[in-house]
Design a protein around this motif. Structure first.
Motif, PDB file in Angstrom:
ATOM      1  N   ILE A 122      26.416  16.315 -17.628  1.00 55.98           N
ATOM      2  CA  ILE A 122      27.190  17.214 -16.770  1.00 55.98           C
ATOM      3  C   ILE A 122      26.281  17.913 -15.763  1.00 55.98           C
ATOM      4  O   ILE A 122      26.656  18.114 -14.613  1.00 55.98           O
ATOM      5  CB  ILE A 122      27.995  18.238 -17.609  1.00 55.98           C
ATOM      6  CG1 ILE A 122      29.158  17.525 -18.294  1.00 55.98           C
ATOM      7  CG2 ILE A 122      28.506  19.387 -16.759  1.00 55.98           C
ATOM      8  CD1 ILE A 122      29.986  18.386 -19.221  1.00 55.98           C
ATOM      9  N   LEU A 123      25.061  18.234 -16.164  1.00 57.60           N
ATOM     10  CA  LEU A 123      24.142  18.928 -15.268  1.00 57.60           C
ATOM     11  C   LEU A 123      23.325  17.971 -14.401  1.00 57.60           C
ATOM     12  O   LEU A 123      22.452  18.397 -13.654  1.00 57.60           O
ATOM     13  CB  LEU A 123      23.207  19.838 -16.074  1.00 57.60           C
ATOM     14  CG  LEU A 123      23.907  20.959 -16.846  1.00 57.60           C
ATOM     15  CD1 LEU A 123      22.898  21.743 -17.665  1.00 57.60           C
ATOM     16  CD2 LEU A 123      24.697  21.868 -15.924  1.00 57.60           C
ATOM     17  N   GLY A 124      23.623  16.686 -14.489  1.00 63.05           N
ATOM     18  CA  GLY A 124      22.929  15.695 -13.662  1.00 63.05           C
ATOM     19  C   GLY A 124      23.352  15.807 -12.207  1.00 63.05           C
ATOM     20  O   GLY A 124      24.219  16.603 -11.838  1.00 63.05           O
ATOM     21  N   LYS A 125      22.728  14.986 -11.376  1.00 61.98           N
ATOM     22  CA  LYS A 125      23.013  15.002  -9.941  1.00 61.98           C
ATOM     23  C   LYS A 125      24.290  14.215  -9.656  1.00 61.98           C
ATOM     24  O   LYS A 125      24.448  13.081 -10.098  1.00 61.98           O
ATOM     25  CB  LYS A 125      21.836  14.376  -9.184  1.00 61.98           C
ATOM     26  CG  LYS A 125      22.033  14.359  -7.683  1.00 61.98           C
ATOM     27  CD  LYS A 125      20.881  13.680  -6.974  1.00 61.98           C
ATOM     28  CE  LYS A 125      21.218  13.569  -5.496  1.00 61.98           C
ATOM     29  NZ  LYS A 125      20.693  12.356  -4.907  1.00 61.98           N
ATOM     30  N   GLU A 126      25.184  14.843  -8.911  1.00 60.08           N
ATOM     31  CA  GLU A 126      26.380  14.131  -8.467  1.00 60.08           C
ATOM     32  C   GLU A 126      26.014  13.288  -7.253  1.00 60.08           C
ATOM     33  O   GLU A 126      25.195  13.683  -6.435  1.00 60.08           O
ATOM     34  CB  GLU A 126      27.492  15.126  -8.092  1.00 60.08           C
ATOM     35  CG  GLU A 126      28.049  15.867  -9.289  1.00 60.08           C
ATOM     36  CD  GLU A 126      29.212  16.773  -8.922  1.00 60.08           C
ATOM     37  OE1 GLU A 126      30.095  16.331  -8.162  1.00 60.08           O
ATOM     38  OE2 GLU A 126      29.220  17.918  -9.386  1.00 60.08           O
ATOM     39  N   GLN A 181      32.424   2.091 -11.343  1.00 57.69           N
ATOM     40  CA  GLN A 181      31.524   2.595 -10.294  1.00 57.69           C
ATOM     41  C   GLN A 181      30.314   1.681 -10.109  1.00 57.69           C
ATOM     42  O   GLN A 181      29.831   1.517  -8.987  1.00 57.69           O
ATOM     43  CB  GLN A 181      31.080   4.025 -10.595  1.00 57.69           C
ATOM     44  CG  GLN A 181      32.145   5.058 -10.293  1.00 57.69           C
ATOM     45  CD  GLN A 181      32.535   5.086  -8.830  1.00 57.69           C
ATOM     46  OE1 GLN A 181      31.712   5.304  -7.940  1.00 57.69           O
ATOM     47  NE2 GLN A 181      33.809   4.863  -8.552  1.00 57.69           N
ATOM     48  N   ILE A 182      29.842   1.078 -11.172  1.00 54.04           N
ATOM     49  CA  ILE A 182      28.752   0.107 -11.054  1.00 54.04           C
ATOM     50  C   ILE A 182      29.245  -1.098 -10.248  1.00 54.04           C
ATOM     51  O   ILE A 182      28.561  -1.570  -9.331  1.00 54.04           O
ATOM     52  CB  ILE A 182      28.229  -0.318 -12.446  1.00 54.04           C
ATOM     53  CG1 ILE A 182      27.571   0.877 -13.145  1.00 54.04           C
ATOM     54  CG2 ILE A 182      27.263  -1.493 -12.333  1.00 54.04           C
ATOM     55  CD1 ILE A 182      27.282   0.658 -14.623  1.00 54.04           C
ATOM     56  N   TYR A 183      30.440  -1.576 -10.589  1.00 51.85           N
ATOM     57  CA  TYR A 183      31.025  -2.686  -9.828  1.00 51.85           C
ATOM     58  C   TYR A 183      31.202  -2.298  -8.357  1.00 51.85           C
ATOM     59  O   TYR A 183      30.852  -3.055  -7.450  1.00 51.85           O
ATOM     60  CB  TYR A 183      32.365  -3.099 -10.445  1.00 51.85           C
ATOM     61  CG  TYR A 183      33.096  -4.137  -9.636  1.00 51.85           C
ATOM     62  CD1 TYR A 183      32.611  -5.437  -9.533  1.00 51.85           C
ATOM     63  CD2 TYR A 183      34.259  -3.809  -8.947  1.00 51.85           C
ATOM     64  CE1 TYR A 183      33.266  -6.390  -8.776  1.00 51.85           C
ATOM     65  CE2 TYR A 183      34.927  -4.757  -8.187  1.00 51.85           C
ATOM     66  CZ  TYR A 183      34.432  -6.044  -8.105  1.00 51.85           C
ATOM     67  OH  TYR A 183      35.084  -6.989  -7.349  1.00 51.85           O
ATOM     68  N   SER A 203      25.792  12.747 -12.813  1.00 52.03           N
ATOM     69  CA  SER A 203      26.990  13.462 -13.236  1.00 52.03           C
ATOM     70  C   SER A 203      28.188  12.953 -12.451  1.00 52.03           C
ATOM     71  O   SER A 203      28.082  12.632 -11.270  1.00 52.03           O
ATOM     72  CB  SER A 203      26.829  14.965 -12.989  1.00 52.03           C
ATOM     73  OG  SER A 203      28.044  15.638 -13.266  1.00 52.03           O
ATOM     74  N   PHE A 204      29.307  12.890 -13.119  1.00 46.64           N
ATOM     75  CA  PHE A 204      30.565  12.532 -12.476  1.00 46.64           C
ATOM     76  C   PHE A 204      31.410  13.790 -12.286  1.00 46.64           C
ATOM     77  O   PHE A 204      32.620  13.724 -12.213  1.00 46.64           O
ATOM     78  CB  PHE A 204      31.299  11.474 -13.296  1.00 46.64           C
ATOM     79  CG  PHE A 204      30.720  10.095 -13.135  1.00 46.64           C
ATOM     80  CD1 PHE A 204      31.322   9.164 -12.307  1.00 46.64           C
ATOM     81  CD2 PHE A 204      29.558   9.727 -13.792  1.00 46.64           C
ATOM     82  CE1 PHE A 204      30.783   7.899 -12.140  1.00 46.64           C
ATOM     83  CE2 PHE A 204      29.007   8.477 -13.624  1.00 46.64           C
ATOM     84  CZ  PHE A 204      29.626   7.556 -12.794  1.00 46.64           C
ATOM     85  N   GLY A 205      30.757  14.932 -12.229  1.00 46.34           N
ATOM     86  CA  GLY A 205      31.446  16.199 -12.020  1.00 46.34           C
ATOM     87  C   GLY A 205      31.496  17.022 -13.289  1.00 46.34           C
ATOM     88  O   GLY A 205      30.995  16.627 -14.331  1.00 46.34           O
TER      89      GLY A 205
END
Length: 159
Positions: free
Chosen positions: A78-82, A144-146, A126-128
């Protein structure tokens, strides 16, 4: 190129399995795609902080056992980069350009990822701030990878 998801727990719902299988099939023209499931740690409904930490650590050890030194690792946090889909696609393209042929995405259990897994990750994504079921997150991530590969191929899929 190899793209791998390392995830905690088993996928149960048929509709998630079907959606992921469809995107996995589509991804096969771009990469070798695989999903590695590690068992989730059984725990009572209410846990002390020490018990939660122990669960996260055990799941983290299982995750780390499935990742080699050569893999570029994205930890979902969650705290990752969007990132936008376009930014993500560019990142994937740059990774492959600079010799990263093994890309791994990690989705933790319901309590999150251990500090050791977050430390091993090359980046956090993060996905938000929404909380999503882990099974749904697998489907969203696979799509999203596709999408990233389709953007990089110049396909109108993204529009």
């Amino acid at each position: 190129m190899n793209v791998k998801l390392v995830v905690v727990g088993k996928l149960k719902e048929k509709y998630f399995k079907a959606g992921i299988a469809e995107y996995a099939k589509r991804l096969s023209r771009f990469c070798k795609f695989s999903i590695v499931e590690v068992p989730d740690e059984q725990a009572p409904e209410t846990l002390s902080q020490a018990q939660m930490d122990a669960v996260i650590e055990k799941e983290g050890d299982r995750i780390l056992n499935k990742i080699s030194d050569r893999e570029y690792v994205y930890a979902l946090a969650i705290l990752g980069k969007e990132r936008s889909s376009e930014e993500f696609a560019k990142e994937i393209d740059q990774l492959t350009t600079y010799g990263h042929s093994n890309i791994t995405f990690v989705i933790g259990g319901s309590l999150g990822l251990s500090k050791a897994v977050l430390k091993r990750a090359d980046t956090q994504i993060s996905f938000g701030k929404f909380t999503l079921p882990h099974q749904l997150m697998r489907l969203v991530l696979t799509e999203q990878i596709y999408r990233a590969f389709m953007i990089n191929a110049g396909s109108p899929y993204h529009k």
